[in-house]
Write a protein that holds these residues in place. Structure first.
Motif, PDB file in Angstrom:
ATOM      1  N   LEU A  44     -16.885  24.272 -50.225  1.00  6.86           N
ATOM      2  CA  LEU A  44     -15.932  24.783 -50.736  1.00  6.86           C
ATOM      3  C   LEU A  44     -14.680  25.110 -49.905  1.00  6.86           C
ATOM      4  CD1 LEU A  44     -18.471  27.342 -52.109  1.00  6.86           C
ATOM      5  CD2 LEU A  44     -17.230  25.872 -52.896  1.00  6.86           C
ATOM      6  N   ALA A  45     -14.454  24.699 -48.846  1.00  6.06           N
ATOM      7  CA  ALA A  45     -13.288  24.740 -47.864  1.00  6.06           C
ATOM      8  C   ALA A  45     -12.299  24.448 -48.788  1.00  6.06           C
ATOM      9  CB  ALA A  45     -13.450  24.830 -46.508  1.00  6.06           C
ATOM     10  N   LYS A  46     -11.061  24.921 -48.665  1.00  5.39           N
ATOM     11  CA  LYS A  46      -9.873  23.692 -48.537  1.00  5.39           C
ATOM     12  C   LYS A  46      -9.514  22.978 -47.514  1.00  5.39           C
ATOM     13  CE  LYS A  46      -7.258  27.135 -51.890  1.00  5.39           C
ATOM     14  NZ  LYS A  46      -6.563  28.184 -51.874  1.00  5.39           N
ATOM     15  N   GLN A  47      -9.275  23.764 -45.966  1.00  2.49           N
ATOM     16  CA  GLN A  47      -9.683  22.992 -44.809  1.00  2.49           C
ATOM     17  C   GLN A  47      -9.976  23.787 -43.828  1.00  2.49           C
ATOM     18  OE1 GLN A  47      -5.097  23.326 -43.366  1.00  2.49           O
ATOM     19  NE2 GLN A  47      -5.308  22.173 -41.748  1.00  2.49           N
ATOM     20  N   PRO A  48     -11.214  23.547 -43.415  1.00  4.01           N
ATOM     21  CA  PRO A  48     -12.248  23.288 -42.873  1.00  4.01           C
ATOM     22  C   PRO A  48     -11.884  22.606 -41.406  1.00  4.01           C
ATOM     23  CG  PRO A  48     -12.699  21.422 -43.941  1.00  4.01           C
ATOM     24  CD  PRO A  48     -11.837  21.260 -44.789  1.00  4.01           C
ATOM     25  N   VAL A  49     -11.494  24.494 -40.253  1.00  2.23           N
ATOM     26  CA  VAL A  49     -11.117  23.781 -38.945  1.00  2.23           C
ATOM     27  C   VAL A  49     -12.397  23.786 -37.694  1.00  2.23           C
ATOM     28  CG1 VAL A  49      -9.450  24.398 -37.578  1.00  2.23           C
ATOM     29  CG2 VAL A  49      -9.225  24.203 -39.818  1.00  2.23           C
ATOM     30  N   LEU A  50     -12.517  23.358 -36.699  1.00  2.00           N
ATOM     31  CA  LEU A  50     -13.719  23.377 -36.607  1.00  2.00           C
ATOM     32  C   LEU A  50     -13.462  23.646 -35.133  1.00  2.00           C
ATOM     33  CD1 LEU A  50     -15.691  19.924 -36.039  1.00  2.00           C
ATOM     34  CD2 LEU A  50     -16.594  22.370 -36.214  1.00  2.00           C
ATOM     35  N   CYS A  51     -14.249  25.111 -34.393  1.00  2.13           N
ATOM     36  CA  CYS A  51     -13.580  26.440 -33.821  1.00  2.13           C
ATOM     37  C   CYS A  51     -14.093  26.301 -32.643  1.00  2.13           C
ATOM     38  CB  CYS A  51     -12.868  27.252 -33.808  1.00  2.13           C
ATOM     39  SG  CYS A  51     -12.094  27.986 -35.553  1.00  2.13           S
ATOM     40  N   TYR A  52     -13.301  26.037 -31.741  1.00  6.66           N
ATOM     41  CA  TYR A  52     -14.202  26.459 -29.619  1.00  6.66           C
ATOM     42  C   TYR A  52     -13.793  27.739 -28.824  1.00  6.66           C
ATOM     43  CZ  TYR A  52     -16.186  21.651 -30.980  1.00  6.66           C
ATOM     44  OH  TYR A  52     -16.047  19.960 -31.461  1.00  6.66           O
ATOM     45  N   GLY A  53     -14.948  27.984 -28.295  1.00 12.54           N
ATOM     46  CA  GLY A  53     -13.803  29.785 -26.859  1.00 12.54           C
ATOM     47  C   GLY A  53     -13.665  28.746 -25.762  1.00 12.54           C
ATOM     48  N   ARG A  54     -13.851  29.489 -25.214  1.00 14.70           N
ATOM     49  CA  ARG A  54     -14.031  28.826 -23.457  1.00 14.70           C
ATOM     50  C   ARG A  54     -14.522  29.612 -22.867  1.00 14.70           C
ATOM     51  NH1 ARG A  54     -10.060  25.383 -22.014  1.00 14.70           N
ATOM     52  NH2 ARG A  54      -8.632  24.637 -23.649  1.00 14.70           N
ATOM     53  N   ALA A  55     -16.055  29.838 -23.202  1.00 13.42           N
ATOM     54  CA  ALA A  55     -16.757  30.463 -21.994  1.00 13.42           C
ATOM     55  C   ALA A  55     -17.759  29.100 -21.549  1.00 13.42           C
ATOM     56  CB  ALA A  55     -17.696  31.306 -22.832  1.00 13.42           C
ATOM     57  N   ALA A  56     -18.372  29.745 -20.978  1.00 14.68           N
ATOM     58  CA  ALA A  56     -19.188  28.729 -20.447  1.00 14.68           C
ATOM     59  C   ALA A  56     -20.264  28.274 -20.674  1.00 14.68           C
ATOM     60  CB  ALA A  56     -19.634  29.612 -18.849  1.00 14.68           C
ATOM     61  N   HIS A  57     -20.378  26.454 -20.754  1.00 11.20           N
ATOM     62  CA  HIS A  57     -21.667  25.812 -21.478  1.00 11.20           C
ATOM     63  C   HIS A  57     -22.494  26.153 -20.552  1.00 11.20           C
ATOM     64  CE1 HIS A  57     -23.093  23.698 -24.336  1.00 11.20           C
ATOM     65  NE2 HIS A  57     -23.255  22.918 -23.538  1.00 11.20           N
ATOM     66  N   SER A  58     -23.392  25.903 -20.627  1.00  8.09           N
ATOM     67  CA  SER A  58     -25.172  25.742 -20.156  1.00  8.09           C
ATOM     68  C   SER A  58     -25.086  24.536 -19.376  1.00  8.09           C
ATOM     69  CB  SER A  58     -26.366  26.050 -20.839  1.00  8.09           C
ATOM     70  OG  SER A  58     -26.210  24.703 -21.569  1.00  8.09           O
ATOM     71  N   GLY A  59     -23.746  23.183 -19.990  1.00  9.79           N
ATOM     72  CA  GLY A  59     -24.389  21.590 -19.363  1.00  9.79           C
ATOM     73  C   GLY A  59     -25.228  21.368 -19.498  1.00  9.79           C
ATOM     74  N   ASN A  60     -27.155  21.892 -20.931  1.00 19.27           N
ATOM     75  CA  ASN A  60     -27.979  20.850 -19.938  1.00 19.27           C
ATOM     76  C   ASN A  60     -27.528  19.707 -21.313  1.00 19.27           C
ATOM     77  OD1 ASN A  60     -29.376  22.686 -18.324  1.00 19.27           O
ATOM     78  ND2 ASN A  60     -29.558  23.767 -20.063  1.00 19.27           N
ATOM     79  N   ASN A  61     -28.224  18.896 -21.230  1.00 21.61           N
ATOM     80  CA  ASN A  61     -28.515  17.662 -22.140  1.00 21.61           C
ATOM     81  C   ASN A  61     -30.152  17.400 -22.658  1.00 21.61           C
ATOM     82  OD1 ASN A  61     -25.294  17.455 -21.487  1.00 21.61           O
ATOM     83  ND2 ASN A  61     -25.504  16.083 -20.413  1.00 21.61           N
ATOM     84  N   TYR A  62     -29.320  16.942 -23.634  1.00 19.57           N
ATOM     85  CA  TYR A  62     -30.793  16.254 -24.088  1.00 19.57           C
ATOM     86  C   TYR A  62     -31.019  15.674 -24.993  1.00 19.57           C
ATOM     87  CZ  TYR A  62     -31.927  21.269 -23.240  1.00 19.57           C
ATOM     88  OH  TYR A  62     -31.941  21.865 -22.082  1.00 19.57           O
ATOM     89  N   ALA A  63     -30.918  14.047 -24.446  1.00 19.97           N
ATOM     90  CA  ALA A  63     -30.704  13.174 -24.770  1.00 19.97           C
ATOM     91  C   ALA A  63     -31.807  13.252 -26.381  1.00 19.97           C
ATOM     92  CB  ALA A  63     -30.731  12.221 -24.383  1.00 19.97           C
ATOM     93  N   MET A  64     -32.887  13.304 -27.241  1.00 21.59           N
ATOM     94  CA  MET A  64     -33.211  13.166 -28.444  1.00 21.59           C
ATOM     95  C   MET A  64     -32.758  14.273 -29.188  1.00 21.59           C
ATOM     96  SD  MET A  64     -35.245  10.156 -27.996  1.00 21.59           S
ATOM     97  CE  MET A  64     -35.201  10.000 -29.757  1.00 21.59           C
TER      98      MET A  64
END
Length: 649
Positions: free
Chosen positions: A245-265
């Motif tokens: 429904l959004a006229k303009q959707p905007v993806l947003c991130y913060g700069r908190a720490a990320h776990s860095g885990n990778n799950y390929a599948m």
């Protein structure tokens, strides 16, 4: 200090909203540092004139409320994810006008909550922007955006070039043009964030190129896309209407720490979920054109894998995404069984003329290949003509459904539905149509693209050749050479294996009559014959694989050998997971998994494909098995007798 203690000691008490179309806007106060407490106040406005504001789209997370939002008359306890989002959006020099459901709706007042949820579509539609909060991220998360732009550009260029170039001799391959050949990626305005555009492109190409397994996973991982698409926001069903429904959707991130885990599948599955969100938004906007006004069921189909707490919401959470002109008369009711919700939804869709719904229903989509008895308990089981939205969608598993634009969209008049009431609810329906033929024999096999090999096991190439030879025996040793729809059986056989020249391998081209013989002869000579140029290779599937790093030797062979390899790809793609069938009167075609000898082939008025039906013993009713490709019946059937009522249960 005294003021803050006052806030922390007193829980905020909401004042009732003054009118039905009123909403609360959160005026978030500025702060120099993200570590400062959250201060705000509420402003009541009407949706007639709300002023400029931004709406938040986010996931609530766990039902824990460790953070505080401080208001002039008390405090509200909020989740950690909402607190993180508000701190990220908070300006340094001016108040922010925001709407967030957790605080702008009194969650303890059910009457207000119901009223606000009912108009939530307008709340998101009228917002100047919808801020999609994906959570915290570090520099790796932000670098993934750069990789995303690169992947998007690469795929877009590849997709357009593959659709514009014919393969080989133009006498054999004919380019198709026209409105049906325009994809979502090409027809919609480029007004989405780059990350959404890329997902839409991949949604278009992933099925036509059969990009499964390691390829897509490698692309996601190499561009760090897993850091984006594994975010919970992309998996939740309720967030879809917010971005749609959004006229303009905007993806947003913060700069908190990320776990860095990778799950390929997990990354691949998460990415496809993200792509489905984008596709749903595209379909929603297409509904505003008359030719796409019946597409609400496509939205339900696209979003089957999204998460929701209650299965009723697989319909209820998306009702706001219906076309403004054609809507279902469905009111949320969580007290009844979910099967009744799906039955009502399917029935109304069919009564509105949406025959495509039947493609997503039938025994071929169900784990229950046969209902438990004649009298179906509809609180536990669904009729075979009703899609089960709790299960993943199968609509792109059948190659003729993946290439739907190639086949006629409305056949044999309009769809007419007769309700067969049972205790006030329709568990069976009557449709107008004709029973055409009966399935006499069939062969099928799983033929996935092979990228791994095990010593001593037949390759997919060998299994494909064996399947083709078995299908040839059905045709050549049991039937006459003339074909019921005209022409000869041999041509009909090979055209069926290449989906009448419309398999995805052909891109934006189709096969000419002259090309059928050329490709078939090349395949028989170099693939079916064990001494053929391709068949005699130690691992033909590996030999045929082509990439920038390891180009296939096939490119250096004669054009005839290349045509043989090309035809193999077409047949493997078309025949993977479906059943080659022949009928009593000599038609050949392809059926869905679960089709069996004795099933009937029917043409139903207003539907784009023939269907396989299974008679119910002792009755004149049928179970829907699924849609079929029957060569010679895909462009409409002239009814030589009056249609009959076909009752499905």
């Amino acid at each position: 200090m005294t003021d803050e203690l006052h806030h922390e000691d007193i829980e905020y008490t909401y004042s009732p909203l003054k009118c039905n179309n009123a909403i609360r806007i959160l005026q978030l106060q500025p702060a120099e540092s993200k570590d400062e407490p959250l201060h705000a106040c509420f402003e009541e406005v009407t949706l007639d004139n709300p002023g400029e504001y931004e709406a938040l789209s986010y996931t609530w997370g766990n039902a824990e409320f460790p953070e505080m939002l401080l208001l002039p008359d008390g405090h509200l306890k909020i989740t950690a994810n909402l607190a993180e989002a508000l701190k990220a959006f908070r300006a340094r020099d001016r108040p922010q006008r925001l709407w967030a459901d957790a605080v702008c709706i009194n969650q303890k007042e059910n009457e207000e909550k119901s009223s606000q949820v009912a108009q939530m579509n307008k709340t998101y539609e009228y917002a100047s922007r919808v801020l999609i909060w994906l959570g915290g991220g570090d520099e790796s998360t932000f670098r993934s955006l750069q990789g995303y732009y690169e992947l998007t550009e690469k795929l877009a260029l590849w997709w357009r070039s593959s659709r514009s170039k014919p393969y080989g001799n133009s006498d054999y391959f004919v380019r198709l043009d026209g409105p049906d050949e325009v994809t979502f990626a090409e027809s919609l305005e480029e007004d989405y964030e780059a990350i959404l555009d890329g997902a839409r492109i991949i949604t278009e190409i992933q099925h036509s190129l059969m990009l499964h397994g390691t390829w897509l996973t490698d692309q996601i991982m190499s561009h760090n896309l897993n850091l984006v698409y594994e975010r919970p926001w992309f998996s939740r069903l309720w967030t879809v209407q917010e971005v749609a429904l959004a006229k303009q959707p905007v993806l947003c991130y913060g700069r908190a720490a990320h776990s860095g885990n990778n799950y390929a599948m997990r990354s691949r599955d998460a990415f496809l979920r993200a792509a489905s969100v984008v596709e749903a938004r595209a379909i929603f906007h297409l509904q505003h054109t008359s030719s796409y006004s019946h597409r609400f069921m496509d939205i339900l189909e696209t979003l089957r894998t999204q998460d929701c707490t209650v299965d009723h919401d697989r319909v209820y959470a998306l009702l706001n995404l219906q076309s403004p002109d054609i809507r279902f008369a469905i009111e949320p009711n969580y007290s009844g069984p979910v099967t009744h919700v799906y039955i009502d939804c399917a029935l109304q869709a069919l009564e509105q003329g949406n025959a495509d719904l039947l493609n997503s229903a039938g025994l071929w989509t169900s784990e229950e290949k046969q209902p438990p008895g004649l009298m179906i308990n509809a609180t536990q089981y669904l009729p075979t003509w009703v899609p089960d939205f709790r299960r993943p969608s199968h609509r792109r598993q059948l190659p003729w459904l993946r290439r739907a634009s190639r086949f006629q969209k409305s056949l044999n008049g309009s769809l007419t539905v007769k309700r067969e009431a049972h205790k006030g609810r329709s568990f069976s329906i009557g449709l107008q149509g004709l029973l055409i033929d009966r399935v006499a024999s069939g062969r099928g096999a799983s033929l996935p693209m092979q990228t791994a090999f095990k010593y001593g096991e037949p390759t997919v190439f060998d299994r494909t050749a064996d399947l083709v030879k078995e299908c040839q025996k059905i045709c050549r040793y049991e039937r006459e050479e003339d074909y019921p729809a005209g022409g000869d059986l041999t041509t009909a056989f090979w055209r069926t294996l290449m989906l009448n020249g419309h398999c995805a391998k052909f891109g934006n081209n189709t096969i000419s009559p002259k090309g059928v013989d050329v490709l078939a002869n090349a395949y028989e000579k170099h693939c079916l014959d064990k001494d053929g140029e391709i068949a005699r290779q130690p691992l033909p599937d590996l030999w045929l694989l082509d990439s920038e790093e390891f180009p296939s030797p096939l490119k250096d062979m004669s054009m005839e050998v290349q045509y043989g390899g090309f035809m193999y790809d077409c047949i493997r793609e078309t025949m993977d997971g479906v059943v080659f069938i022949m009928t009593d009167t000599g038609y050949v075609g392809l059926g869905p998994p679960g089709i069996d000898t004795g099933d009937l082939i029917a043409v139903i008025s207003g539907t784009p494909y023939p269907f396989a039906l299974r008679p119910v013993n002792g009755t004149e009713m049928f179970l829907l098995v699924g849609p079929c490709y029957i060569h010679g019946l895909m462009d409409g059937v002239e009814f030589i007798r009056a249609p009959q009522t076909i009752t499905l249960m």
